[in-house]
Design an enzyme around this catalytic site. Sequence first.
Site, mmCIF file in Angstrom:
data_model
loop_
_atom_site.group_PDB
_atom_site.id
_atom_site.type_symbol
_atom_site.label_atom_id
_atom_site.label_comp_id
_atom_site.label_asym_id
_atom_site.label_seq_id
_atom_site.Cartn_x
_atom_site.Cartn_y
_atom_site.Cartn_z
ATOM 1 N N CYS A 57 12.905 1.751 20.905
ATOM 2 C CA CYS A 57 13.159 2.476 22.158
ATOM 3 C C CYS A 57 11.907 2.569 23.037
ATOM 4 O O CYS A 57 12.012 2.740 24.241
ATOM 5 C CB CYS A 57 13.666 3.886 21.860
ATOM 6 S SG CYS A 57 15.467 4.003 21.714
ATOM 7 N N GLY A 59 0.803 -1.215 0.000
ATOM 8 C CA GLY A 59 0.000 0.000 0.000
ATOM 9 C C GLY A 59 0.836 1.267 0.000
ATOM 10 O O GLY A 59 0.689 2.130 -0.869
ATOM 11 N N ILE A 60 1.726 1.398 0.971
ATOM 12 C CA ILE A 60 2.631 2.547 1.012
ATOM 13 C C ILE A 60 3.719 2.407 -0.052
ATOM 14 O O ILE A 60 4.103 3.370 -0.711
ATOM 15 C CB ILE A 60 3.266 2.694 2.412
ATOM 16 C CG1 ILE A 60 2.227 3.179 3.421
ATOM 17 C CG2 ILE A 60 4.442 3.659 2.374
ATOM 18 C CD1 ILE A 60 2.749 3.301 4.830
ATOM 19 N N CYS A 71 -3.862 -9.966 2.096
ATOM 20 C CA CYS A 71 -3.200 -11.040 1.360
ATOM 21 C C CYS A 71 -2.890 -12.220 2.278
ATOM 22 O O CYS A 71 -2.912 -13.375 1.851
ATOM 23 C CB CYS A 71 -1.937 -10.529 0.677
ATOM 24 S SG CYS A 71 -0.771 -9.721 1.770
ATOM 25 N N ASP A 124 4.306 -4.419 7.093
ATOM 26 C CA ASP A 124 3.000 -4.637 7.692
ATOM 27 C C ASP A 124 3.062 -5.528 8.929
ATOM 28 O O ASP A 124 2.059 -6.076 9.339
ATOM 29 C CB ASP A 124 2.033 -5.248 6.666
ATOM 30 C CG ASP A 124 2.482 -6.641 6.220
ATOM 31 O OD1 ASP A 124 3.581 -7.073 6.612
ATOM 32 O OD2 ASP A 124 1.721 -7.292 5.481
#
Length: 631
Positions: free
Chosen positions: A152, A18-19, A164, A108
């Site tokens: 952190c 997606g990104i 998927c 993801d």
Amino acid sequence: MASEAIKGAKVLMVGAGGIGCELLKTLALSGFRDIHIIDMDTIEVSNLNRQFLFRQSHVGQSKAKVARDAVLKFRPHINIKPYHANVKDPEFNVDFFKQFNVVLNGLDNLDARRHVNRLCLAADVPLVESGTTGFLGQVTVHVKGKTECYECQPKPAPKTYPVCTITSTPSKFVHCIVWAKDLLFAKLFGDKNQDNDLNVRSSDAASSSENVEDVFVRRNDEDIEQYGRKIFDHVFGYNIELALSNEETWKNRNRPKPIYSKDILSDELAQPNGNVDKKCAFDDEFSVSAMASLGMKNPQDIWSLKENSRIFLEALRLFFTHRGKDVGNLTFDKDDQLAVEFVTAAANIRAASFGIPPYSLFEAKGIAGNIVHAVATTNAVIAGLIVIETIKVLQNDIKSYRMTYCLEHPSRKMLLMPVEPFEPNKSCYVCSETPLSLEINTKRAKLKDFVEKIVKAKLGMNLPLIMNSSNLLYEAGDVEDDMVAIYSANLEKVLAELPSPVTGGTMLTVEDMQQEFVCNVNIKHREEFDEEKEPDSMVLSGWTQHVSAPENKDKPAANNGASTSGASVPAAESDEISIVSPTKKRKLTDVPNAPGNETRNHQDELQVIDDEDDLVMLEGNMEGFKKRKLS
């Protein structure tokens, strides 16, 4: 100059979903000329509504390779090198990462994000991390020694699942629940016109110009038992065989097993409903129950494959015979007994196909959650922000670094909220090498419990090496044959009975050679544990500990429960970000008596999870914690 920094940069992208699609396009159009992409996934039908570099003809092909080809059509003179592989594969080691000027994550899942974070630290390469969920998104910058690393701060785990994974490669029971509830149940009893991947047709049929029958449509002359078996065989048999035909998908995964009704219920299919309680009557539509019809009473029983198959077929029959007027308009309701029975049985049958242990109806009912759909615009916004931060990193413009959060609703008239990066957490066990503490019963727990529940599940190591002082207790990966037997025997031994005994006060060194990551674990012997609150019978401290600012040492740090115990729902494959008020520029304690300081100590948490696909199960907000800005 920015243009020179861009042209000379060598960039690694991890993730082409997606990104990733938006990011690759934006990088190419911004002038980047040398881009490498790693993604192990193949393209699914469900990706096509927002991963715009892909088309129907690309289904089943490598995301990384297709994304490269698509971008080269409008930027043919740049170098894009795709890797259809897992970023955790041995070839992607520290030396591999050292060749890049910056790494951009579009992943993801939490495990892969941790892995990349550690490789970037070891290679001393800046990391730009990102994620989206619906209208929410974030971009964070991580530079060794200058900002906090990805680990952190704690990462509470909401339940998030890529489509998927749900449709093609489930690895956990919760994936099967989401598939049964939001795809199969919706297809059978909801709007049959909705698109999903369940009624995939054969390539021969798909290529024919003739009208092809929709398997989910019940013919007028088709009796309910025949229809139920047709559905069963299609989703648990034919669709699995179709998935197996894509050899690329199963190179590094266990192959599923097709399941057909004739193989499970051969004796009962000859006498339809032979075991159904004919005397069973129901007061109203919501009291209709396949369990009652079949004489099954205990919701905490774990059903066999045969029992799940009987429940599946009987629940489907009851929906059409007792609640037929609702079919076509139903949505899943956890308080609907028949719906829960159907989803549990369907999930368990699918789980059996993929080698996943079954769950009881009681457990399955508790797993179901809410869904948040992916928004393509959010992915595009986040991709643009990644490129902006990447340019700052390449120019070494530390003062301009920002962690930016994309909000669903305006806050102070802003939807994009910038935050100055925070300094490294001195108690971080990853970048500050602070020892961890583990409470465990060394007289009962085995070494394999420590490896599976702590080293792999909690510390995210892939190829661990465990030492007690100078004595090697266990090593994963490519080891000599004579040592394999020794390590296997050690795994089955109680900690206190190992060749080099592990008892209270022992300091274990755990190392992952691939990640070049080492941490120390201080063992504390403890006799008893609360079975409900601490089901793993061990408590790890330090790995998720919140740290309050030094000026506030008298106040307890906010805590997310630093133990290995969790909710009854399986841990999710993703993470979220906790933030302070994004508009704040100073430490809270810089103004000791400022009004409202006490309430700002615990800001609401912004739940930003995934970049990939549109099935996300979220839990309620948890308290955040104070962080310190980079000085």
